[in-house]
Design a protein around this motif. Structure first.
Motif, PDB file in Angstrom:
ATOM      1  N   ASN A   6       0.788  -1.231   0.000  1.00  0.00           N
ATOM      2  CA  ASN A   6       0.000   0.000   0.000  1.00  0.00           C
ATOM      3  C   ASN A   6       0.823   1.284   0.000  1.00  0.00           C
ATOM      4  O   ASN A   6       0.250   2.367  -0.037  1.00  0.00           O
ATOM      5  CB  ASN A   6      -0.948   0.019   1.210  1.00  0.00           C
ATOM      6  CG  ASN A   6      -2.039  -1.024   1.088  1.00  0.00           C
ATOM      7  OD1 ASN A   6      -2.956  -0.880   0.302  1.00  0.00           O
ATOM      8  ND2 ASN A   6      -1.920  -2.096   1.864  1.00  0.00           N
ATOM      9  N   ASN A  13      -1.934   9.143  -3.109  1.00  0.00           N
ATOM     10  CA  ASN A  13      -3.061   9.867  -2.507  1.00  0.00           C
ATOM     11  C   ASN A  13      -2.603  11.122  -1.776  1.00  0.00           C
ATOM     12  O   ASN A  13      -3.308  12.143  -1.768  1.00  0.00           O
ATOM     13  CB  ASN A  13      -3.829   8.955  -1.550  1.00  0.00           C
ATOM     14  CG  ASN A  13      -4.669   7.932  -2.275  1.00  0.00           C
ATOM     15  OD1 ASN A  13      -5.148   8.175  -3.381  1.00  0.00           O
ATOM     16  ND2 ASN A  13      -4.861   6.770  -1.665  1.00  0.00           N
ATOM     17  N   GLN A  92      -4.479  12.899  14.175  1.00  0.00           N
ATOM     18  CA  GLN A  92      -5.311  13.121  12.992  1.00  0.00           C
ATOM     19  C   GLN A  92      -4.526  12.798  11.721  1.00  0.00           C
ATOM     20  O   GLN A  92      -5.067  12.230  10.771  1.00  0.00           O
ATOM     21  CB  GLN A  92      -5.815  14.559  12.959  1.00  0.00           C
ATOM     22  CG  GLN A  92      -6.738  14.881  11.794  1.00  0.00           C
ATOM     23  CD  GLN A  92      -8.028  14.071  11.826  1.00  0.00           C
ATOM     24  OE1 GLN A  92      -8.577  13.821  12.890  1.00  0.00           O
ATOM     25  NE2 GLN A  92      -8.496  13.654  10.659  1.00  0.00           N
ATOM     26  N   ASN A  95      -4.331   9.002  11.430  1.00  0.00           N
ATOM     27  CA  ASN A  95      -5.627   8.470  10.991  1.00  0.00           C
ATOM     28  C   ASN A  95      -5.865   8.735   9.507  1.00  0.00           C
ATOM     29  O   ASN A  95      -6.421   7.893   8.792  1.00  0.00           O
ATOM     30  CB  ASN A  95      -6.765   9.087  11.811  1.00  0.00           C
ATOM     31  CG  ASN A  95      -6.720   8.662  13.263  1.00  0.00           C
ATOM     32  OD1 ASN A  95      -6.111   7.658  13.602  1.00  0.00           O
ATOM     33  ND2 ASN A  95      -7.355   9.436  14.135  1.00  0.00           N
ATOM     34  N   THR A  96      -5.440   9.916   9.038  1.00  0.00           N
ATOM     35  CA  THR A  96      -5.637  10.272   7.620  1.00  0.00           C
ATOM     36  C   THR A  96      -4.793   9.382   6.721  1.00  0.00           C
ATOM     37  O   THR A  96      -5.268   8.889   5.689  1.00  0.00           O
ATOM     38  CB  THR A  96      -5.277  11.750   7.384  1.00  0.00           C
ATOM     39  OG1 THR A  96      -6.121  12.573   8.211  1.00  0.00           O
ATOM     40  CG2 THR A  96      -5.496  12.135   5.927  1.00  0.00           C
ATOM     41  N   ALA A  98      -3.765   6.391   7.404  1.00  0.00           N
ATOM     42  CA  ALA A  98      -4.388   5.061   7.434  1.00  0.00           C
ATOM     43  C   ALA A  98      -5.607   5.009   6.517  1.00  0.00           C
ATOM     44  O   ALA A  98      -5.804   4.028   5.787  1.00  0.00           O
ATOM     45  CB  ALA A  98      -4.783   4.698   8.855  1.00  0.00           C
ATOM     46  N   SER A  99      -6.402   6.084   6.524  1.00  0.00           N
ATOM     47  CA  SER A  99      -7.605   6.105   5.688  1.00  0.00           C
ATOM     48  C   SER A  99      -7.254   6.141   4.200  1.00  0.00           C
ATOM     49  O   SER A  99      -8.004   5.617   3.367  1.00  0.00           O
ATOM     50  CB  SER A  99      -8.498   7.292   6.050  1.00  0.00           C
ATOM     51  OG  SER A  99      -7.898   8.524   5.659  1.00  0.00           O
ATOM     52  N   LEU A 100      -6.114   6.756   3.839  1.00  0.00           N
ATOM     53  CA  LEU A 100      -5.694   6.800   2.441  1.00  0.00           C
ATOM     54  C   LEU A 100      -5.331   5.423   1.898  1.00  0.00           C
ATOM     55  O   LEU A 100      -5.224   5.232   0.694  1.00  0.00           O
ATOM     56  CB  LEU A 100      -4.501   7.751   2.279  1.00  0.00           C
ATOM     57  CG  LEU A 100      -4.778   9.241   2.525  1.00  0.00           C
ATOM     58  CD1 LEU A 100      -3.492  10.052   2.373  1.00  0.00           C
ATOM     59  CD2 LEU A 100      -5.853   9.776   1.601  1.00  0.00           C
ATOM     60  N   SER A 101      -5.122   4.459   2.813  1.00  0.00           N
ATOM     61  CA  SER A 101      -4.845   3.081   2.395  1.00  0.00           C
ATOM     62  C   SER A 101      -6.064   2.190   2.589  1.00  0.00           C
ATOM     63  O   SER A 101      -5.946   0.963   2.509  1.00  0.00           O
ATOM     64  CB  SER A 101      -3.681   2.511   3.204  1.00  0.00           C
ATOM     65  OG  SER A 101      -4.085   2.246   4.534  1.00  0.00           O
ATOM     66  N   ASN A 102      -7.236   2.847   2.839  1.00  0.00           N
ATOM     67  CA  ASN A 102      -8.448   2.090   3.181  1.00  0.00           C
ATOM     68  C   ASN A 102      -8.218   1.211   4.400  1.00  0.00           C
ATOM     69  O   ASN A 102      -8.771   0.111   4.511  1.00  0.00           O
ATOM     70  CB  ASN A 102      -8.915   1.236   1.991  1.00  0.00           C
ATOM     71  CG  ASN A 102      -9.390   2.082   0.834  1.00  0.00           C
ATOM     72  OD1 ASN A 102     -10.046   3.105   1.034  1.00  0.00           O
ATOM     73  ND2 ASN A 102      -9.054   1.673  -0.376  1.00  0.00           N
ATOM     74  N   PHE A 103      -7.371   1.709   5.311  1.00  0.00           N
ATOM     75  CA  PHE A 103      -7.047   1.045   6.583  1.00  0.00           C
ATOM     76  C   PHE A 103      -6.457  -0.343   6.369  1.00  0.00           C
ATOM     77  O   PHE A 103      -6.647  -1.249   7.180  1.00  0.00           O
ATOM     78  CB  PHE A 103      -8.288   0.988   7.483  1.00  0.00           C
ATOM     79  CG  PHE A 103      -8.812   2.353   7.835  1.00  0.00           C
ATOM     80  CD1 PHE A 103      -8.249   3.094   8.864  1.00  0.00           C
ATOM     81  CD2 PHE A 103      -9.854   2.913   7.105  1.00  0.00           C
ATOM     82  CE1 PHE A 103      -8.723   4.365   9.167  1.00  0.00           C
ATOM     83  CE2 PHE A 103     -10.337   4.183   7.407  1.00  0.00           C
ATOM     84  CZ  PHE A 103      -9.771   4.916   8.430  1.00  0.00           C
ATOM     85  N   ASN A 104      -5.674  -0.476   5.282  1.00  0.00           N
ATOM     86  CA  ASN A 104      -5.011  -1.745   4.983  1.00  0.00           C
ATOM     87  C   ASN A 104      -3.533  -1.725   5.356  1.00  0.00           C
ATOM     88  O   ASN A 104      -2.741  -2.469   4.787  1.00  0.00           O
ATOM     89  CB  ASN A 104      -5.164  -2.091   3.490  1.00  0.00           C
ATOM     90  CG  ASN A 104      -6.576  -2.524   3.153  1.00  0.00           C
ATOM     91  OD1 ASN A 104      -7.234  -3.182   3.952  1.00  0.00           O
ATOM     92  ND2 ASN A 104      -7.039  -2.141   1.977  1.00  0.00           N
TER      93      ASN A 104
END
Length: 219
Positions: A6, A13, A92, A95-96, A98-104
C-alpha cells in the motif's frame, strides 16, 4: 508501518490531496523520491471566541481561523512514518494516512533494543558519552519492580549502570548523550520507542546515523 503493497497507493493519494483554503485539510509535498516523501499535513480549524462588554453585558462573537501544520516523512521501509516536531494533533495525521490506504496498513510504535543501539552508536560517533539513563521494569523480587534514573554530567555512565544492575532484568527506556562533531560538543536524547530530541542544526545528521544503526539491529 507495515506497508504491505500500500505504500505506492498512500504516496499517490498524499500527492493528489493538495492543501488549499477551500478544503479543511490537505498535504503540501516538499521532496519526493521513489520510496520517500517529505511533506506537511495542514488542517484548518475555526474557533469562536465570545467577548463580553462589561458595561452593557453584550456578547460579541469573533471567529478565528487556525492552521495546524504537522511535518512528516513517509518511507517504504521499517520506519514508515516519521513525525517531525509533532504536535498534539498528530493523531489526525496518522488516521488520515491510514484512511488513504483504506485502513489496509498496520501502524505501531517503533521498538528496538536501546542497549544494542548505544553500542553501535559508540562506534560511529566521536567520544559518545551517555550522561543520563532511565531504566524501568527492574526485577527486584517476585512481582516487585523498580525504575532507575542515573546521571553523570562528566563521564559515561553506561558501564556503571550495567554493573549496578548485573544479573537483573530491566529495560533501558531513554538516554541522554553527548558527542564531538566539528570541534563541538553536541547533545541528543533518544528513547526505545523511536523518539529523538536534538537541536535543529544537527537533527538531519544524527537522525541519518541513528536510522542506519537501527537497521543494523533489525537485520
Amino acid at each position: 508501518v507495515h506497508w504491505s503493497s500500500n505504500y505506492e497507493n498512500v504516496s499517490k493519494n498524499i500527492i493528489a490531496n493538495k492543501f488549499s483554503e477551500n478544503k479543511q485539510y490537505g498535504f503540501k509535498v516538499y521532496k519526493r523520491r521513489e520510496n520517500y516523501i517529505n511533506a506537511s499535513y495542514i488542517q484548518i480549524k475555526e474557533i469562536e471566541e465570545e467577548i463580553e462588554n462589561p458595561l452593557t453585558n453584550e456578547l460579541t462573537v469573533y471567529k478565528r481561523v487556525l492552521f495546524d501544520k504537522n511535518d512528516f516523512v513517509i518511507e517504504n521501509n521499517i520506519f514508515g512514518i516519521e513525525l517531525i516536531n509533532p504536535s498534539r494533533t498528530s493523531q489526525q495525521l496518522i488516521n488520515t494516512i491510514a484512511s488513504l490506504s483504506n485502513f489496509n496498513i498496520t501502524i505501531k510504535t517503533l521498538n528496538y533494543n536501546l542497549s544494542k543501539l548505544i553500542q553501535i552508536l559508540k562506534l560511529k560517533l566521536e567520544n559518545l558519552t551517555i550522561n543520563q539513563i532511565e531504566c524501568s521494569e527492574i526485577k527486584i523480587k517476585g512481582l516487585t519492580s523498580a525504575k532507575l534514573t542515573a546521571k553523570n554530567n562528566q563521564n559515561d555512565l553506561f558501564c556503571d549502570v550495567e554493573e549496578f544492575l548485573h544479573n537483573k532484568e530491566y529495560i533501558i527506556e531513554k538516554v541522554k548523550c553527548s558527542f564531538d562533531h566539528n570541534s563541538q560538543s553536541l547533545n541528543f536524547e533518544l528513547s526505545n520507542h523511536g523518539s529523538l530530541k536534538a537541536k535543529k542544526n544537527i537533527l538531519e545528521f544524527i537522525s541519518h546515523i541513528i536510522k542506519e544503526s537501527i537497521l543494523e539491529i533489525k537485520q
